[in-house]
Scaffold this motif. Sequence first.
Motif, PDB file in Angstrom:
ATOM      1  N   PHE A 269       0.841  -1.200   0.000  1.00 18.74           N
ATOM      2  CA  PHE A 269       0.000   0.000   0.000  1.00 18.74           C
ATOM      3  C   PHE A 269       0.876   1.250   0.000  1.00 18.74           C
ATOM      4  N   ASN A 270       1.909   1.241   0.828  1.00 14.11           N
ATOM      5  CA  ASN A 270       2.813   2.380   0.931  1.00 14.11           C
ATOM      6  C   ASN A 270       3.605   2.585  -0.360  1.00 14.11           C
ATOM      7  N   ILE A 271       3.995   1.486  -1.010  1.00 14.41           N
ATOM      8  CA  ILE A 271       4.708   1.591  -2.291  1.00 14.41           C
ATOM      9  C   ILE A 271       3.816   2.259  -3.331  1.00 14.41           C
ATOM     10  N   GLY A 272       2.529   1.937  -3.311  1.00 14.12           N
ATOM     11  CA  GLY A 272       1.597   2.592  -4.228  1.00 14.12           C
ATOM     12  C   GLY A 272       1.562   4.097  -4.026  1.00 14.12           C
ATOM     13  N   ILE A 273       1.599   4.527  -2.755  1.00 20.62           N
ATOM     14  CA  ILE A 273       1.651   5.960  -2.447  1.00 20.62           C
ATOM     15  C   ILE A 273       2.922   6.576  -3.011  1.00 20.62           C
ATOM     16  N   GLU A 274       4.064   5.893  -2.805  1.00 16.89           N
ATOM     17  CA  GLU A 274       5.353   6.454  -3.216  1.00 16.89           C
ATOM     18  C   GLU A 274       5.482   6.555  -4.730  1.00 16.89           C
ATOM     19  N   VAL A 275       4.971   5.569  -5.448  1.00 18.84           N
ATOM     20  CA  VAL A 275       5.075   5.602  -6.912  1.00 18.84           C
ATOM     21  C   VAL A 275       4.335   6.809  -7.472  1.00 18.84           C
ATOM     22  N   VAL A 276       3.139   7.075  -6.960  1.00 21.52           N
ATOM     23  CA  VAL A 276       2.382   8.247  -7.416  1.00 21.52           C
ATOM     24  C   VAL A 276       3.104   9.530  -7.030  1.00 21.52           C
ATOM     25  N   GLN A 277       3.641   9.566  -5.826  1.00 17.60           N
ATOM     26  CA  GLN A 277       4.376  10.748  -5.366  1.00 17.60           C
ATOM     27  C   GLN A 277       5.569  11.040  -6.268  1.00 17.60           C
ATOM     28  N   LEU A 278       6.352  10.004  -6.576  1.00 17.13           N
ATOM     29  CA  LEU A 278       7.511  10.179  -7.457  1.00 17.13           C
ATOM     30  C   LEU A 278       7.083  10.557  -8.866  1.00 17.13           C
ATOM     31  N   GLY A 279       5.940  10.019  -9.304  1.00 17.76           N
ATOM     32  CA  GLY A 279       5.431  10.366 -10.628  1.00 17.76           C
ATOM     33  C   GLY A 279       5.097  11.847 -10.735  1.00 17.76           C
ATOM     34  N   ILE A 280       4.460  12.392  -9.698  1.00 14.24           N
ATOM     35  CA  ILE A 280       4.127  13.822  -9.689  1.00 14.24           C
ATOM     36  C   ILE A 280       5.400  14.664  -9.719  1.00 14.24           C
ATOM     37  N   ILE A 281       6.397  14.285  -8.923  1.00 12.34           N
ATOM     38  CA  ILE A 281       7.672  15.018  -8.913  1.00 12.34           C
ATOM     39  C   ILE A 281       8.344  14.943 -10.271  1.00 12.34           C
ATOM     40  N   ALA A 282       8.348  13.759 -10.890  1.00 12.59           N
ATOM     41  CA  ALA A 282       9.013  13.567 -12.184  1.00 12.59           C
ATOM     42  C   ALA A 282       8.368  14.396 -13.285  1.00 12.59           C
ATOM     43  N   VAL A 283       7.084  14.680 -13.160  1.00 12.42           N
ATOM     44  CA  VAL A 283       6.389  15.470 -14.186  1.00 12.42           C
ATOM     45  C   VAL A 283       6.521  16.961 -13.913  1.00 12.42           C
ATOM     46  N   VAL A 284       6.299  17.386 -12.660  1.00 19.60           N
ATOM     47  CA  VAL A 284       6.204  18.815 -12.347  1.00 19.60           C
ATOM     48  C   VAL A 284       7.567  19.480 -12.198  1.00 19.60           C
ATOM     49  N   PHE A 285       8.506  18.851 -11.473  1.00 19.65           N
ATOM     50  CA  PHE A 285       9.757  19.542 -11.171  1.00 19.65           C
ATOM     51  C   PHE A 285      10.605  19.853 -12.403  1.00 19.65           C
ATOM     52  N   PRO A 286      10.757  18.949 -13.388  1.00 20.32           N
ATOM     53  CA  PRO A 286      11.531  19.306 -14.592  1.00 20.32           C
ATOM     54  C   PRO A 286      10.948  20.510 -15.330  1.00 20.32           C
ATOM     55  N   LEU A 287       9.619  20.613 -15.387  1.00 18.64           N
ATOM     56  CA  LEU A 287       8.994  21.770 -16.027  1.00 18.64           C
ATOM     57  C   LEU A 287       9.340  23.052 -15.276  1.00 18.64           C
ATOM     58  N   LEU A 288       9.289  22.975 -13.952  1.00 17.06           N
ATOM     59  CA  LEU A 288       9.632  24.139 -13.131  1.00 17.06           C
ATOM     60  C   LEU A 288      11.101  24.502 -13.300  1.00 17.06           C
ATOM     61  N   LEU A 289      11.958  23.512 -13.403  1.00 15.77           N
ATOM     62  CA  LEU A 289      13.392  23.744 -13.562  1.00 15.77           C
ATOM     63  C   LEU A 289      13.694  24.458 -14.877  1.00 15.77           C
ATOM     64  N   VAL A 290      13.042  24.014 -15.942  1.00 18.11           N
ATOM     65  CA  VAL A 290      13.226  24.647 -17.259  1.00 18.11           C
ATOM     66  C   VAL A 290      12.757  26.104 -17.201  1.00 18.11           C
ATOM     67  N   LEU A 291      11.608  26.357 -16.583  1.00 16.07           N
ATOM     68  CA  LEU A 291      11.081  27.714 -16.483  1.00 16.07           C
ATOM     69  C   LEU A 291      12.045  28.611 -15.716  1.00 16.07           C
ATOM     70  N   ARG A 292      12.599  28.117 -14.613  1.00 18.15           N
ATOM     71  CA  ARG A 292      13.511  28.920 -13.802  1.00 18.15           C
ATOM     72  C   ARG A 292      14.789  29.261 -14.553  1.00 18.15           C
ATOM     73  N   ARG A 293      15.261  28.341 -15.367  1.00 17.28           N
ATOM     74  CA  ARG A 293      16.514  28.590 -16.087  1.00 17.28           C
ATOM     75  C   ARG A 293      16.324  29.543 -17.262  1.00 17.28           C
ATOM     76  N   ARG A 294      15.190  29.436 -17.921  1.00 21.29           N
ATOM     77  CA  ARG A 294      14.962  30.290 -19.095  1.00 21.29           C
ATOM     78  C   ARG A 294      14.485  31.687 -18.701  1.00 21.29           C
ATOM     79  N   THR A 295      13.559  31.760 -17.772  1.00 25.64           N
ATOM     80  CA  THR A 295      13.051  33.058 -17.319  1.00 25.64           C
ATOM     81  C   THR A 295      12.940  33.043 -15.797  1.00 25.64           C
ATOM     82  N   PRO A 296      14.038  33.360 -15.107  1.00 28.49           N
ATOM     83  CA  PRO A 296      14.061  33.304 -13.637  1.00 28.49           C
ATOM     84  C   PRO A 296      12.937  34.100 -12.981  1.00 28.49           C
ATOM     85  N   LYS A 297      12.636  35.287 -13.539  1.00 27.09           N
ATOM     86  CA  LYS A 297      11.594  36.106 -12.929  1.00 27.09           C
ATOM     87  C   LYS A 297      10.240  35.401 -12.994  1.00 27.09           C
ATOM     88  N   ALA A 298       9.928  34.795 -14.147  1.00 23.45           N
ATOM     89  CA  ALA A 298       8.663  34.065 -14.282  1.00 23.45           C
ATOM     90  C   ALA A 298       8.625  32.876 -13.329  1.00 23.45           C
TER      91      ALA A 298
END
Length: 305
Positions: free
Chosen positions: A249-278
């Motif tokens: 059950f806990n592994i199921g929680i972690e897989v979804v958690q890691l999936g959200i991080i894998a999708v959202v954080f790279p997008l945020l990282l790209v935005l910060r590098r290209r337009t820091p103010k945005a």
Amino acid sequence: MLRYVADRFSVDAGGAACRPGQVGDPTIGEREGVPYATLVLDWTCTGGADEHEVRSGLFPDGEGYVKGTKTVVTYEIDGRSGSAALDADHPSFSTAQAWYERFGEFFLLGAEHLLSGIDHILFLLALIAGSRRLREIVLAATSFTVAHSVTFMLAALGLVEVPGTIVEPVIALSIAVVAGWHLWGIWRRGEHAGDLETPGHGHFSLDRAGWIRLGVVFCFGLVHGLGFAGALGIDEAWSWTLLWSLLVFNIGIEVVQLGIIAVVFPLLLVLRRRTPKAGVWVTGAVSAGVSIMGLVWFVQRVSGS
């Protein structure tokens, strides 16, 4: 109560229905201010059978008592042991099923639980928005995982018990605090909120603010674990069978958690590098919205509204 359970929960042996009988008198207890009945039944099966089928139709949505009920069954029958999660889509299981079929149900149950828990998702978004480096979000997610796994397992196995009246407001407050942490950084440093205040030292390369944030996340993770266990609603004595099911059950929680991080954080990282103010504006807006929601929930949960 006996009639209700006997009509909706059944055990078959080799295709023949087993007969339920009551053992002792029912007892009435209380959990979080809600009365619960404990009823002990013994099913008598005629003849020998290599497998048993357990079927549950307890508390269907149509009865209007509760919605989306899942019945967690832990069993030891004929030398076989295991756990299963039964609901409207999967109302029965056979003791002859392979172990991975039963564990798959608990994996999906954990994944669904995180996706349906908006407060835990907002906490995760607050972590992502306030993380300045990939290393920070990895360490924060790991710290949160370790912390909530410990208290989740202890609470679900009945070894730790904390009232929901304490756990739920603290979870709401944790959302507001973690999101507000990033807003405070933006207020202090503006566009440089994403920079390290001092060069990181040691293997993890975190500055002082990073270490403090990691400790805060770990402490709040302990509380979130109690929330996961409380939502699962298991009140069962320690058993290895149940332990393995809870781990899945806990592994199921972690897989979804890691999936959200894998999708959202790279997008945020790209935005910060290209337009820091945005990047600052976007993370600030997300943190502000999450912080407000956390505070609203905190007030509602403390007041009981």
